[in-house]
Design an enzyme around this catalytic site. Structure first.
Site, PDB file in Angstrom:
ATOM      1  N   ARG A  38       8.896  45.218  25.514  1.00 51.76           N
ATOM      2  CA  ARG A  38      10.365  45.311  25.517  1.00 51.76           C
ATOM      3  C   ARG A  38      10.873  46.101  26.723  1.00 51.76           C
ATOM      4  O   ARG A  38      11.945  45.801  27.259  1.00 51.76           O
ATOM      5  CB  ARG A  38      10.858  45.932  24.207  1.00 51.76           C
ATOM      6  N   LYS A  64       7.425  32.540   2.174  1.00 55.74           N
ATOM      7  CA  LYS A  64       8.382  32.234   1.109  1.00 55.74           C
ATOM      8  C   LYS A  64       9.585  31.432   1.575  1.00 55.74           C
ATOM      9  O   LYS A  64      10.192  31.745   2.588  1.00 55.74           O
ATOM     10  CB  LYS A  64       8.863  33.539   0.460  1.00 55.74           C
ATOM     11  N   GLY A  97       8.667  37.713  14.385  1.00 53.60           N
ATOM     12  CA  GLY A  97       7.493  38.587  14.501  1.00 53.60           C
ATOM     13  C   GLY A  97       6.165  37.890  14.312  1.00 53.60           C
ATOM     14  O   GLY A  97       5.285  37.934  15.171  1.00 53.60           O
ATOM     15  N   GLY A 148      15.252  39.538  13.728  1.00 50.49           N
ATOM     16  CA  GLY A 148      16.419  39.198  12.917  1.00 50.49           C
ATOM     17  C   GLY A 148      17.461  38.395  13.666  1.00 50.49           C
ATOM     18  O   GLY A 148      18.048  37.459  13.121  1.00 50.49           O
TER      19      GLY A 148
END
Length: 392
Positions: A36, A193, A350, A373
């Site tokens: 980053r 999920k 991720g 996100g």
């Protein structure tokens, strides 16, 4: 796109507030992954080259509005100086005096913004105080753009604002992938999920031509279609939801691809005894841990005829061999087509970045987003506050 870049701004002699994401992993006071930090270098370099003075704004971890010494950004400074090749002045108090003392082209870093409760509450007063330190605002933190925080949203409305190099690159890549893509478009969505990716699946079936579903999520769709998945990870209570998504896809002309064959085992561990069976032949006492070779061959055929790929999530339990085979093979196929110039490939999230790194192909995709996100919310079709503020 509705937002400006560094090239549209007059930065000469200006103090430039730059929102960056340098929320990097640290162990024993040492940065263990500089990815980053490395990615903000072009923005800082170009601001200095244009005569500006970069003042970096960032958060680190989750101090929740309190001063937590071990979450100080001071520990990032050595890695930042090494990457930028210059001294970085760390300001942990009296920002006004500290900024006033900077010379043209100097680089400064403010202490962890989240030490102030006004950051996460998007407090107008806190944003006003930050704005008083600079003349121009540059947002180079796409990974924080889904948060309506003072340094990502309110601040952008108080100064002439633009996107930094990394933000502009990210937004451009995302627009090529789903905004105005070359068709056919295929999406790979994996993970454990369905419940965590309902909005994502619902949005994608309206945007893509083929949706490949893998991982534990595929088991839920298989079970919803009447297939016994044995002891596999599966959200049986979401069968109606899975069927509704499948129906929406059919109505929109989006093909959903589920595994044709699967790799099953009785235990989840590296090197566990396993066998490959047709999907409908999963033994009652076994669990599905990966897609099989026939499924991979089918995926590769779809990739061959596609022009654009969006990837989020692995196809199986990629963390341990041999259940990483499908993810590795599909990723390597996508990388080969990308290098051949026939496929635009954009990936993020991720687990996705970890899986592509494990397959050795992260550098071969057109663009790999380090945003978690924000990437997911963009794929879900949501408005990102930090991007919307730049567009306004």
């Amino acid at each position: 796109m509705g937002w400006k870049t560094l090239d549209d701004m007059d930065l000469d002699g200006k103090r430039v507030l730059v929102r960056v994401d340098i929320n990097v992993p640290v162990a024993d006071g040492q940065v263990t992954d500089t990815t980053r930090i490395d990615r903000i270098v072009p923005t800082v370099r170009d601001i200095r080259a244009a005569g500006g003075t970069p003042i970096l704004l960032a958060h680190f971890d989750r101090p929740k509005g309190k001063v937590v010494p071990e979450m100080s950004l001071g520990q990032i400074v050595p890695a930042l100086e090494k990457a930028l090749g210059c001294k970085v002045t760390f300001l942990d108090g009296n920002y006004g005096a500290g900024v006033a003392a900077l010379g043209q082209g100097d680089v400064a870093l403010l202490e962890n913004l989240r030490f102030n409760p006004g950051e996460e509450s998007n407090d107008d007063g806190f944003a006003t105080r930050l704005a008083s330190l600079g003349d121009v605002f540059v947002n180079d933190a796409f990974s924080a753009a889904h948060r309506a925080h003072a340094s990502t949203e309110a601040l952008a409305r108080k100064l002439p604002a633009c996107a930094g190099r990394l933000m502009a690159e990210e937004l451009g890549a995302l627009d090529r992938a789903l905004g105005q893509p070359d068709r056919p478009v295929v999406a790979v969505v994996g993970g454990a999920k369905v419940s965590t990716k309902l909005d994502l699946l619902s949005n994608l079936v309206e945007k893509v031509d083929t949706l490949i579903i893998g991982g534990g999520m595929a088991n839920t769709f298989l079970a919803a279609s009447g297939i016994d998945v044995g002891k596999s990870l599966c959200e049986h209570d979401l069968a109606d939801t899975a069927r509704a998504i499948a129906q929406k896809a059919a109505d929109r002309g989006c093909e959903i691809l589920l595994p044709r064959d699967v790799v099953v085992a009785r235990e989840f561990k590296a090197g566990a005894d396993n066998e490959t069976v047709k999907t409908e032949d999963c033994p009652a006492d076994a669990m599905i841990l990966d897609a099989g070779p026939d499924s991979v061959a089918h995926i590769e055929q779809v990739l061959e005829r596609s022009k654009t790929l969006v990837w989020n999530g692995p196809l199986g339990a990629f963390e341990i061999a041999p259940f990483d085979a499908a993810t590795n093979a599909a990723a390597q196929s996508a990388a080969r087509l990308t290098k051949a110039g026939t496929l635009i490939s954009v990936a993020g999230g991720g687990d996705t970045v970890a899986a592509l790194n494990k397959a050795g192909v992260a550098d071969d995709f057109s663009y790999v987003s380090t945003a978690g996100g924000a990437f997911l919310e963009w794929m879900e079709g949501k408005t990102l506050p930090g991007v919307a503020a730049l567009s306004d």
